[in-house]
Design a protein around this motif. Sequence first.
Motif, mmCIF file in Angstrom:
data_model
loop_
_atom_site.group_PDB
_atom_site.id
_atom_site.type_symbol
_atom_site.label_atom_id
_atom_site.label_comp_id
_atom_site.label_asym_id
_atom_site.label_seq_id
_atom_site.Cartn_x
_atom_site.Cartn_y
_atom_site.Cartn_z
ATOM 1 N N LEU A 90 -6.326 4.543 5.158
ATOM 2 C CA LEU A 90 -6.016 3.451 6.081
ATOM 3 C C LEU A 90 -7.123 2.398 6.069
ATOM 4 N N GLN A 91 -8.390 2.841 6.043
ATOM 5 C CA GLN A 91 -9.493 1.887 5.980
ATOM 6 C C GLN A 91 -9.432 1.075 4.688
ATOM 7 N N TYR A 92 -9.100 1.745 3.590
ATOM 8 C CA TYR A 92 -8.971 1.071 2.292
ATOM 9 C C TYR A 92 -7.897 -0.003 2.350
ATOM 10 N N TYR A 93 -6.762 0.338 2.949
ATOM 11 C CA TYR A 93 -5.661 -0.633 3.038
ATOM 12 C C TYR A 93 -6.065 -1.839 3.883
ATOM 13 N N ILE A 94 -6.606 -1.589 5.076
ATOM 14 C CA ILE A 94 -6.941 -2.686 5.992
ATOM 15 C C ILE A 94 -7.998 -3.605 5.397
ATOM 16 N N THR A 180 -4.273 6.258 -9.608
ATOM 17 C CA THR A 180 -3.126 5.518 -10.139
ATOM 18 C C THR A 180 -2.002 5.385 -9.121
ATOM 19 N N ASN A 181 -1.651 6.484 -8.459
ATOM 20 C CA ASN A 181 -0.475 6.476 -7.584
ATOM 21 C C ASN A 181 -0.727 5.745 -6.280
ATOM 22 N N SER A 182 -1.859 6.046 -5.658
ATOM 23 C CA SER A 182 -2.129 5.537 -4.314
ATOM 24 C C SER A 182 -2.969 4.270 -4.325
ATOM 25 N N ARG A 183 -4.188 4.373 -4.869
ATOM 26 C CA ARG A 183 -5.143 3.281 -4.720
ATOM 27 C C ARG A 183 -4.792 2.044 -5.552
ATOM 28 N N VAL A 184 -4.153 2.233 -6.701
ATOM 29 C CA VAL A 184 -3.685 1.084 -7.486
ATOM 30 C C VAL A 184 -2.203 0.842 -7.237
ATOM 31 N N GLY A 185 -1.385 1.886 -7.387
ATOM 32 C CA GLY A 185 0.059 1.719 -7.292
ATOM 33 C C GLY A 185 0.520 1.180 -5.956
ATOM 34 N N MET A 186 0.196 1.878 -4.876
ATOM 35 C CA MET A 186 0.677 1.474 -3.556
ATOM 36 C C MET A 186 -0.019 0.220 -3.037
ATOM 37 N N LEU A 187 -1.336 0.115 -3.249
ATOM 38 C CA LEU A 187 -2.021 -1.085 -2.759
ATOM 39 C C LEU A 187 -1.619 -2.312 -3.571
ATOM 40 N N GLY A 188 -1.429 -2.140 -4.883
ATOM 41 C CA GLY A 188 -0.960 -3.253 -5.696
ATOM 42 C C GLY A 188 0.373 -3.786 -5.198
ATOM 43 N N ALA A 214 7.726 -9.375 2.828
ATOM 44 C CA ALA A 214 6.335 -8.918 2.746
ATOM 45 C C ALA A 214 5.937 -8.105 3.974
ATOM 46 N N ALA A 215 6.431 -8.498 5.151
ATOM 47 C CA ALA A 215 6.062 -7.792 6.379
ATOM 48 C C ALA A 215 6.597 -6.364 6.364
ATOM 49 N N LEU A 216 7.849 -6.185 5.996
ATOM 50 C CA LEU A 216 8.436 -4.839 5.991
ATOM 51 C C LEU A 216 7.740 -3.943 4.971
ATOM 52 N N ILE A 217 7.483 -4.485 3.794
ATOM 53 C CA ILE A 217 6.802 -3.695 2.763
ATOM 54 C C ILE A 217 5.424 -3.270 3.251
ATOM 55 N N ASN A 218 4.710 -4.169 3.900
ATOM 56 C CA ASN A 218 3.347 -3.840 4.307
ATOM 57 C C ASN A 218 3.297 -2.918 5.519
ATOM 58 N N VAL A 219 4.244 -3.016 6.429
ATOM 59 C CA VAL A 219 4.296 -2.041 7.524
ATOM 60 C C VAL A 219 4.575 -0.648 6.952
ATOM 61 N N TYR A 220 5.504 -0.598 6.015
ATOM 62 C CA TYR A 220 5.834 0.681 5.368
ATOM 63 C C TYR A 220 4.621 1.257 4.629
ATOM 64 N N LEU A 221 3.903 0.406 3.901
ATOM 65 C CA LEU A 221 2.761 0.895 3.121
ATOM 66 C C LEU A 221 1.551 1.185 3.999
ATOM 67 N N MET A 222 1.411 0.488 5.119
ATOM 68 C CA MET A 222 0.351 0.851 6.054
ATOM 69 C C MET A 222 0.605 2.256 6.591
ATOM 70 N N LYS A 223 1.880 2.578 6.847
ATOM 71 C CA LYS A 223 2.239 3.941 7.253
ATOM 72 C C LYS A 223 1.899 4.936 6.154
ATOM 73 N N PHE A 224 2.147 4.542 4.906
ATOM 74 C CA PHE A 224 1.807 5.428 3.786
ATOM 75 C C PHE A 224 0.309 5.720 3.771
ATOM 76 N N PHE A 225 -0.515 4.694 3.899
ATOM 77 C CA PHE A 225 -1.964 4.910 3.833
ATOM 78 C C PHE A 225 -2.483 5.645 5.067
#
Length: 408
Positions: A90-94, A180-188, A214-225
């Motif tokens: 979560l810290q990485y994403y924010i 690859t999956n999380s730090r590059v894939g999801m954040l990318g 963009a908002a929906l994707i990022n809310v979803y990915l913030m939940k992922f992180f």
Amino acid sequence: MATKSLYDRLRYDLLPPVFLILFTAAAQLLALTGNPESTYSPIPSLFAWQVVLLFFLWAFLSLRLPASKTFEGPVAPATGYIPIYSANGLQYYIVSISAFAAIHLYEPNISIWIYHDFSSILSALNISAFLLCFFLVYKAHRFPESPKEVIDDKLPLLYQFYRGLELHPRIAKVDVKQFTNSRVGMLGWAVLSVAFAVAAWQRNGYVPGSFVNAALINVYLMKFFYWETGYFNTLDITLDRAGYYLCWGCLCWVQIFYTFSGYYLVAYPSQCTTMESLLILLLGLVSITLNYIVDRQKETFKSTSGSCRIWGQPAKYMEVTYRETGSGDLRTSRLLLSGFWGVARHTNYVFETLLALAWCLPAVHYGYPAFMYPVFILVLLIHRTFRDDEKCRSKYGEHWTQYCGKVP
């Protein structure tokens, strides 16, 4: 030498080259389709390499922070190996999204540059991913994390490249699949969705559909992180090997295919009204909330060993036994029968599919091109349910059949 069956020929000899060619070409074709002004060059631009390599470096450093919390993943059944992951998702994403926003104060055109050079960026990602996958095959043969972890290295070389050999490879103390999956894939995916929304604004003026996407994707990915450590219990991590299928998929396929709806809306602005966009946003947020509740019920049940309340009632479950792979020791497990998990085994997939549909709806006036992702994710999740069923049936045997009789 035994004669290969038709299934083995299709799986080991035909599938890898077909998928390598098909998906690699499709990724570059999508970049050209989404932006009619784009041109393809197999040699990435200097700007493309700067974007990709700086992003890789940032993702790598996020996994090497000395003060970062760690998380122990599930034990690998065949080897007893316990993978260690960084638990600062979560810290990485924010910090990453905030830093990308701050870059616009210094260089306001960074998003439009990324959009215009995206085909070249994808070429750099392709080259990088292929080099990594070649190295992973070499590493598995020469210095694997555990020789017992490597699947049959006598399989055709192209299949080894496609499927991967190691379950938990590490490079410079960094877990490859978390990188690859999380730090590059999801954040990318998150950063690119923001970049394309900003590019659409700079190119077309304010269009609410792009920002909803963009908002929906990022809310979803913030939940992922927020729940990144929970991802380490999924089939991607516990079952799939690190090869083209997984690593190239996250480094390249996710970056173009998962972001395609937002990328497409730059050249083809959403025609949804503000009210329609708000309704789409509401549908997406409800889907995310329900998906969160489903996942939360399961995580709470696991963390409390079943001693919790779900929907106001004590959690119901089936207690089952199974034999540990490798050691043969008898173990006990609990299968949840309450909440959404008592309604159906994969209601989380239903809400995830609805969400995928929602963030593509701003492009509804343009037909099928922007809706390839929800179709793809539906097929992927259906396939995943079969894989999950096969894994659980093998693990629990007759107990799983009884569980399926209780929960459809």
